[in-house]
Every structure is written in C-alpha cells, then in structure tokens.
Design a protein around this motif. Structure first.
Motif, PDB file in Angstrom:
ATOM      1  N   ARG A  10      27.730 -12.005  50.990  1.00  0.00           N
ATOM      2  CA  ARG A  10      26.933 -11.562  52.131  1.00  0.00           C
ATOM      3  C   ARG A  10      26.177 -10.521  51.358  1.00  0.00           C
ATOM      4  N   GLU A  11      26.914  -9.349  50.660  1.00  0.00           N
ATOM      5  CA  GLU A  11      26.135  -8.303  50.116  1.00  0.00           C
ATOM      6  C   GLU A  11      24.956  -8.673  49.246  1.00  0.00           C
ATOM      7  N   LEU A  12      25.421  -9.706  48.318  1.00  0.00           N
ATOM      8  CA  LEU A  12      24.407 -10.083  47.268  1.00  0.00           C
ATOM      9  C   LEU A  12      23.228 -10.752  47.787  1.00  0.00           C
ATOM     10  N   LYS A  13      23.477 -11.585  48.922  1.00  0.00           N
ATOM     11  CA  LYS A  13      22.246 -11.958  49.696  1.00  0.00           C
ATOM     12  C   LYS A  13      21.406 -10.963  50.338  1.00  0.00           C
ATOM     13  N   GLN A  14      21.892  -9.809  50.977  1.00  0.00           N
ATOM     14  CA  GLN A  14      21.230  -8.899  51.547  1.00  0.00           C
ATOM     15  C   GLN A  14      20.188  -8.377  50.449  1.00  0.00           C
ATOM     16  N   ALA A  15      20.484  -8.322  49.263  1.00  0.00           N
ATOM     17  CA  ALA A  15      19.369  -8.015  48.220  1.00  0.00           C
ATOM     18  C   ALA A  15      18.158  -8.729  48.212  1.00  0.00           C
ATOM     19  N   LEU A  16      17.895  -9.750  48.590  1.00  0.00           N
ATOM     20  CA  LEU A  16      17.031 -10.834  48.259  1.00  0.00           C
ATOM     21  C   LEU A  16      15.656 -10.320  48.598  1.00  0.00           C
ATOM     22  N   PRO A  17      15.407  -9.597  49.766  1.00  0.00           N
ATOM     23  CA  PRO A  17      14.181  -8.930  50.038  1.00  0.00           C
ATOM     24  C   PRO A  17      13.591  -8.023  49.083  1.00  0.00           C
ATOM     25  N   LEU A  18      14.612  -7.452  48.281  1.00  0.00           N
ATOM     26  CA  LEU A  18      14.026  -6.496  47.090  1.00  0.00           C
ATOM     27  C   LEU A  18      13.524  -7.033  46.006  1.00  0.00           C
ATOM     28  N   THR A  19      13.502  -8.574  45.981  1.00  0.00           N
ATOM     29  CA  THR A  19      13.130  -8.839  44.712  1.00  0.00           C
ATOM     30  C   THR A  19      11.539  -9.254  44.664  1.00  0.00           C
ATOM     31  N   ASP A  20      10.884  -8.866  45.661  1.00  0.00           N
ATOM     32  CA  ASP A  20       9.405  -8.922  45.760  1.00  0.00           C
ATOM     33  C   ASP A  20       8.891  -8.158  44.554  1.00  0.00           C
ATOM     34  N   SER A  21       9.473  -6.870  44.513  1.00  0.00           N
ATOM     35  CA  SER A  21       9.074  -6.029  43.349  1.00  0.00           C
ATOM     36  C   SER A  21       9.977  -5.445  42.404  1.00  0.00           C
ATOM     37  N   GLN A  22      11.428  -5.684  42.605  1.00  0.00           N
ATOM     38  CA  GLN A  22      12.248  -5.176  41.728  1.00  0.00           C
ATOM     39  C   GLN A  22      13.238  -6.121  40.902  1.00  0.00           C
ATOM     40  N   ILE A  23      13.794  -5.855  39.839  1.00  0.00           N
ATOM     41  CA  ILE A  23      14.970  -6.543  39.494  1.00  0.00           C
ATOM     42  C   ILE A  23      16.136  -5.772  40.051  1.00  0.00           C
ATOM     43  N   VAL A  24      17.212  -6.625  40.672  1.00  0.00           N
ATOM     44  CA  VAL A  24      18.180  -6.037  41.367  1.00  0.00           C
ATOM     45  C   VAL A  24      19.482  -5.953  40.544  1.00  0.00           C
ATOM     46  N   THR A  25      20.189  -4.831  40.370  1.00  0.00           N
ATOM     47  CA  THR A  25      21.344  -4.958  39.872  1.00  0.00           C
ATOM     48  C   THR A  25      22.354  -4.467  41.053  1.00  0.00           C
ATOM     49  N   PHE A  26      23.850  -4.605  40.749  1.00  0.00           N
ATOM     50  CA  PHE A  26      24.805  -4.361  41.814  1.00  0.00           C
ATOM     51  C   PHE A  26      25.680  -3.438  41.258  1.00  0.00           C
ATOM     52  N   GLY A  27      26.004  -2.525  42.112  1.00  0.00           N
ATOM     53  CA  GLY A  27      26.721  -1.324  41.457  1.00  0.00           C
ATOM     54  C   GLY A  27      28.159  -1.157  41.932  1.00  0.00           C
ATOM     55  N   ILE A  28      28.986  -0.604  41.145  1.00  0.00           N
ATOM     56  CA  ILE A  28      30.378  -0.638  41.606  1.00  0.00           C
ATOM     57  C   ILE A  28      30.508   0.634  41.345  1.00  0.00           C
ATOM     58  N   VAL A  29      31.536   1.223  42.327  1.00  0.00           N
ATOM     59  CA  VAL A  29      31.844   2.611  42.190  1.00  0.00           C
ATOM     60  C   VAL A  29      33.093   2.917  41.078  1.00  0.00           C
ATOM     61  N   PRO A  30      32.766   3.690  40.027  1.00  0.00           N
ATOM     62  CA  PRO A  30      33.765   3.616  38.660  1.00  0.00           C
ATOM     63  C   PRO A  30      35.126   4.173  39.252  1.00  0.00           C
ATOM     64  N   SER A  31      35.869   3.721  38.472  1.00  0.00           N
ATOM     65  CA  SER A  31      37.489   4.331  38.654  1.00  0.00           C
ATOM     66  C   SER A  31      37.928   5.188  37.657  1.00  0.00           C
TER      67      SER A  31
END
Ligand code: GDD
Ligand code: MG
Length: 329
Positions: free
Chosen positions: A124-145
């Motif tokens: 679900r979270e990955l799909k939410q990023a789809l609208p950004l692809t018009d202008s961006q390369i999208v990366t997905f961030g993880i909070v570091p431990s």
C-alpha cells in the motif's frame, strides 16, 4: 501501465556457506518461500505477470524459472534478462528499462532488490508513491536503527504530496559520517525504486551519458562500466524523492540479521538442534543432527562441503573470509 523489475544478480557472500555462487542468498528459503519468491509475489500485487522482468546472472536462469513455477506462475524467456557478467545495478536496471520501453513509452517501473524481507503492508505504501513519478525518481526510506555503513543515506527536504524531496543522497558513508546522519534523522535507502521510463532516461542521459548511449547503439556488455544506481544517478540527480516506509524491513545481510528475524525457542536459539545450557545460537544443518552444550551467541552452519562456526557479533566478517577463500582458489 505498471512494470516491475526484480534484481536477482547478487551473490550474498556474507551468508557463506549457505549462499554460494551457484545458489545465492535470494534463492534460499526463509520461513516458507525464498526471498526471490517473496519479491515475485510482491510484484504480482503491483502488476500483471507479463509485466515482470527479472535481471540475473546467466547461471541462475533455471533457479528463476523453477522458483516462479513453484508459485504457480509462468514466465516467458523474454522476461528473464541474463547478464553475461555482473555489472552492478545500473546496467541491470537500464537493460530492463530498455526492454520495457519497447512495450510502453510512459511505463511506471518498480525496481525491487531480491535480498530483503519486507512487511506485508509495504504494498500500500509503495503504491502511494505512484503520483510522484511524473517528475521524480522515488526512493523508499527506512528509519535507521544503527549507523550501518553498508547502506545509502537519504536526507529528506521539503514536503511533497507524499514523502519528501531528497536534499542529499550518500551511498555507503564511512562510520563517522553514518553516525552523524543517523543523529540528523536521515533515512536508509531501502533499495526499492519507482520511476517513469522518461524520467529515468533523462537522468541517466544527464549523469551517465556513456551508459545511455551504449544502450541506444546496441550494447557490448563487457564494455559497460560496473556501477550501482546509487553511485551512478542517485548521488547526483536533483529529481529524487523519498517516501518513508513504516513496515518492517531487513536486508538479511548476514547470519546475525537472519537470526534476528527467525523464530526462537525458550533459550533464544533458532534452528533445529538440541541445546543444553546454550543461548542465543543460530544453527542450521543439512542432514546431520546438531547438539550444543554450554554454547552462547554462536552461528553454526553446515552444508555438504563446508562448516562455519562463528561468533554472532562477528557475522559481518564472513564476507572477508569468502574473499580470502576466492583468492586461494
Ligand atoms: N541483475 C543484477 N546484476 N542484480 C544485481 C547486481 C548485478 O550485477 N548486483 C547486485 N544486484 C542485486 C542484488 O541481488 C540485490 O538484490 C540488489 O541488486 C542490490 O544489490 P546489493 O549488492 O545487495 O547492494 P547493496 O546492499 O550493497 O546496496 C544497495 O542496497 C542497500 C539496501 O540493502 C544500495 O541501494 C543501498 O543504497 C541500499 O541502502
Ligand atoms: Mg544488499
């Protein structure tokens, strides 16, 4: 149209002797399915089976086919891109994008590494990023431990409709810088990417013109440079966004990470063994029965031709060992 590219060409040396050149990490089973199979099933949630491309080493053609058919799906040979040699992730991704472009000029493309565990709600979270692809390369961030030096670090900037603009992307910083980044609230790069074909091509042409033109002219694989998308594009481009993932994520990089996610018994041991006065061990054997007495925080891995015994907090060193073994042979 959504496409998915699965990168499955890595070797995973820090999981020796389980992960081998002929049978690397991504094809090993973890709680039921292999990491590769889990990645394939995730892709199936994103797009049609005929829109999934696998890029891998030619050694692994049949592993890929068999593991997909085990899941009850079919894949055509045109969807499995077999590299003559590993050139890291940028040439692999560029090849897949070149194939996808033949089918659709404006495709959206998810790129998945196949060496990770990801929580269920990631889709679900990955799909939410789809609208950004018009202008961006999208990366997905993880909070570091921890200040791990084997990952990419992402500094979030201004807000976008989902996620953030990326202010800075730094691949594999040294230990001191990594610590500074963790304190400053940077994300780890999960290794999953999403972009449209035109945006990817334009950033590739800007920052790696040689690779872009090689693929346009008809590529000679052996002449390509070996470079990852992280060093090749993400560190340079200003068209990068980051969407934080809140699901669990583990890049099962070594046996300690594997231990962390495995089911444990009352003595905190994992695997099939008899343990007396022994705690915190990770044991996996193939045919033999294992017994431990008075052993703590140790990794024991047995295969038909090798036996590894290693302190759990030194699991990262297995990679060095394998480098040494390769030199000897
Ligand atoms: N087809 C193909 N060919 N796949 C490859 C190749 C190649 O030459 N090299 C690596 N891969 C695959 C691996 O199997 C893995 O699934 C994925 O691409 C990432 O490669 P790694 O070699 O595991 O990269 P890394 O772990 O050092 O760093 C990347 O992942 C981190 C997260 O685990 C970077 O993207 C980092 O920024 C990121 O934090
Ligand atoms: Mg990795």
């Amino acid at each position: 149209q959504i496409y998915s590219v699965i990168l499955a060409g890595g070797i995973g040396t820090r999981l020796w002797p389980l992960s081998r050149t002929y049978y690397p990490k991504q094809f090993l089973q973890v709680n039921g399915h292999s990491l590769f199979q889990k990645t394939y099933l995730r892709s199936i949630e994103m797009c049609r089976p005929d829109c999934i491309f696998i890029v891998t080493n030619s050694l692994h053609h049949f592993l890929v086919k068999n593991q997909i058919s085990e899941l009850g799906y079919q894949i055509s040979d045109e969807q499995i891109l077999l590299e003559p040699s590993g050139k890291n992730t940028l040439p692999a991704i560029t090849w897949a994008v070149t194939e996808i472009q033949k089918k659709s000029n404006d495709a959206r493309v998810f790129v998945f590494p196949s060496d990770h565990l990801l929580g269920e709600d990631a889709i679900r979270e990955l799909k939410q990023a789809l609208p950004l692809t018009d202008s961006q390369i999208v990366t997905f961030g993880i909070v570091p431990s921890i200040p791990h030096t084997g990952y990419g670090y992402i500094s979030p900037g201004e807000n976008l409709q989902t996620g953030f603009k990326v202010r800075e992307f730094k691949e594999k910083p040294d230990a001191r810088t990594a610590k500074e980044y963790v304190d400053k609230g940077y994300f780890w790069n999960s290794g999953i990417f999403l972009f449209s074909v035109p945006v990817f091509k334009s950033e590739l042409t800007k920052y790696q013109p040689d690779i872009a033109s090689a693929f346009e002219k008809g590529v000679v694989w052996d002449e390509l440079p070996s470079i990852s998308i992280d060093y090749g594009i993400l560190e340079h481009s200003d068209a990068i966004a980051v969407v934080p993932l809140s699901t669990s994520w583990s890049d099962l990089g070594n046996f300690n990470a594997w231990y962390e996610i495995s089911e444990k018994d009352e003595q905190e041991n994992t695997g099939d063994c008899v343990a007396i006065d022994s705690q915190g061990n990770f044991v996996t054997t193939q045919d033999r029965f294992a017994a431990l007495i008075g052993i703590q925080n140790t990794i024991v891995v047995e295969t038909p031709d090798a036996l590894l015994i290693c302190r759990r907090d030194m699991a990262e060193k297995v990679g060095d060992l394998v480098k040494g073994l390769k030199k000897k042979n």
